[in-house]
Scaffold this motif. Structure first.
Motif, PDB file in Angstrom:
ATOM      1  N   ALA A  37       0.829  -1.204   0.000  1.00 36.51           N
ATOM      2  CA  ALA A  37       0.000   0.000   0.000  1.00 36.51           C
ATOM      3  C   ALA A  37       0.866   1.256   0.000  1.00 36.51           C
ATOM      4  O   ALA A  37       0.554   2.251  -0.680  1.00 36.51           O
TER       5      ALA A  37
ATOM      6  N   THR B   7      -2.598  -1.730  -5.311  1.00 38.18           N
ATOM      7  CA  THR B   7      -3.923  -2.101  -4.827  1.00 38.18           C
ATOM      8  C   THR B   7      -3.838  -3.441  -4.095  1.00 38.18           C
ATOM      9  O   THR B   7      -2.875  -4.207  -4.249  1.00 38.18           O
ATOM     10  N   LYS B   8      -4.871  -3.729  -3.304  1.00 34.33           N
ATOM     11  CA  LYS B   8      -4.898  -4.982  -2.563  1.00 34.33           C
ATOM     12  C   LYS B   8      -4.879  -6.176  -3.507  1.00 34.33           C
ATOM     13  O   LYS B   8      -4.241  -7.200  -3.224  1.00 34.33           O
TER      14      LYS B   8
END
Length: 442
Positions: free
Chosen positions: A156, A161-162
């Motif tokens: 992060a 992005t996750k």
């Protein structure tokens, strides 16, 4: 220092210029870093007010005109020191750049500036792309979070992005070798495990620029080999840039395409790895003919080495040996108490610590006293260059004395006798090729 330097506290995110700069991913311009010595907070408020007063009047920071050179071994006359001074260099995309120099040369300070951990006092950094740094053990990790949570946290921070992080998660865990502890808080990791996971995160989350300080030395041999291989892969195949600081010259030689040499906070040279390494290693060589090995008597050891002398075949001290000329090394050692099966050994490596030869005496019984062991070289002729000597004293499997630093042998380019027996420096380890004499001095 140039007149009226511009003081900057931020990193410039992009480049100006034409097509010639299209492949430059990182550029340092006139980077300097000044620190105030002594306890933090002592007298600094008045200095800060003085800086502010000069700034609002449009005048130069008054403390930029003072400060000693960054020499950690000497006492200075100023409360200010220049950790870095007027550093300029460029890094091409996909390049692996080594940064070398002695302790205190400014290497870590430079990496902290490049990583935006600290701001330069003067100058600017221009970069393209994301920068991931591995400066110290546990850099960027929250010790209360698990290894898995720290992977997502670091991703992060890098702006991923996750979903992007999750796609790399299995590779990161597998490479780190910490799968069993991945859901355990990082505060319970050993330093080696922390470095393994931190490097895996930095390497697999695909930053455009990867900055690595000496921390890889914390890992074991297997991990260091994996890490160097991974850095080679991401630069060659991924086209990403690596900045690497290490005191392991063999790793620098294997990994880096170019190098920068720093000395006392100043830029010395930038060029291909071999030329820069030769310059750095030549600075380390004292080129003496006599070395004092132990300045204090030691009654805790059965035996210990006290002095090493480099001599010609007639016993005269010399600090350079012409190619082809016979030479000898005399080691003085003290035996404290009667010792059986004592072995005296002499090793020789190149300046990158590649083993070249080892010679040792037959086991002998010694009574207390001062002795000398003379290793005589009249068979093998080495090429021009600097070499390191290693002294060992052992009894069976017990190592009593081992000295492997700061003892150098120099073979000059002057040819004494042209022979075909000059060997290549990396032709393998030569075993027991020297004649040897041991005698009692006192």
């Amino acid at each position: 220092m140039k007149d009226k330097p511009i003081q900057l506290h931020s990193v410039t995110p992009s480049f100006g210029g034409g097509r010639g700069e299209d492949n430059i991913i990182l550029k340092a311009e006139n980077i300097s870093k000044q620190y105030r010595l002594g306890q933090v907070g002592t007298g600094t408020l008045s200095h800060d007010l003085n800086r502010w007063w000069h700034a609002i009047r449009g005048k130069e920071n008054p403390y930029l005109k003072i400060g000693d050179t960054n020499d950690r071994s000497t006492k200075g006359s100023s409360d200010y020191v220049w950790a870095l001074q007027d550093i300029n260099f460029e890094v091409q995309r996909g390049e692996v750049l080594g940064i070398i120099g002695k302790n205190g040369a400014g290497k870590s300070t430079l990496l902290k500036i490049l990583s935006k951990v600290t701001a330069p006092t003067t100058g600017s950094i221009k970069s393209r792309g994301r920068i991931a740094s591995l400066l110290e053990v546990g850099t960027g990790f929250n010790p209360e979070l698990t290894g898995r949570e720290n992977i997502f946290l670091n991703g992060a921070i890098l702006g991923m992005t996750k979903k992007e992080i999750a796609s790399k998660l299995d590779e990161i865990i597998d490479f780190s070798g910490c799968e069993r502890y991945i859901d355990t808080p990082v505060k319970r990791y050993s330093s080696g495990m922390t470095v393994r996971l931190a490097f895996a995160v930095a390497a697999f989350l695909e930053p455009e620029i990867l900055i690595i300080d000496e921390v890889l030395a914390v890992g074991d041999a297997e991990f260091q080999k994996k890490a160097i291989g991974k850095m080679q892969d991401i630069s060659r195949e991924g086209g990403r840039t690596v900045l690497f600081v290490s005191h392991n010259m063999a790793a620098i030689q294997k990994l880096c395409t170019k190098c920068i040499l720093l000395q006392n906070g100043r830029f010395i040279m930038q060029g291909n790895t071999e030329d820069v390494l030769n310059c750095y290693l030549s600075q380390s060589v004292l080129n003496d003919s006599e070395y004092i090995l132990n300045t204090k008597m030691s009654d805790t050891k059965n035996a210990y080495a006290t002095k090493l002398c480099i001599e010609d075949i007639d016993g005269n001290l010399i600090n350079e040996i012409p190619i082809g000329k016979s030479w000898q090394v005399k080691i003085f050692f003290t035996v404290n108490k009667e010792t059986k099966n004592l072995v005296i050994a002499l090793g020789m490596t190149d300046m990158l610590d590649t083993p070249l030869r080892t010679t040792w005496s037959l086991p002998n019984d010694f009574e207390p006293g001062v002795y000398s062991a003379t290793f005589i070289e009249d068979k093998i002729k080495f090429n021009q260059g600097q070499y390191k000597l290693i002294i060992g004293i052992s009894r069976g499997s017990e190592v009593i004395e081992y000295i492997d630093k700061d003892v150098f042998l120099t073979i000059s380019d002057m040819v004494y006798e042209q022979e075909n027996s000059v060997i290549n420096n990396k032709s393998g380890v030569i075993v027991d090729q020297m004649r040897m004499q041991v005698k009692k001095e006192l």
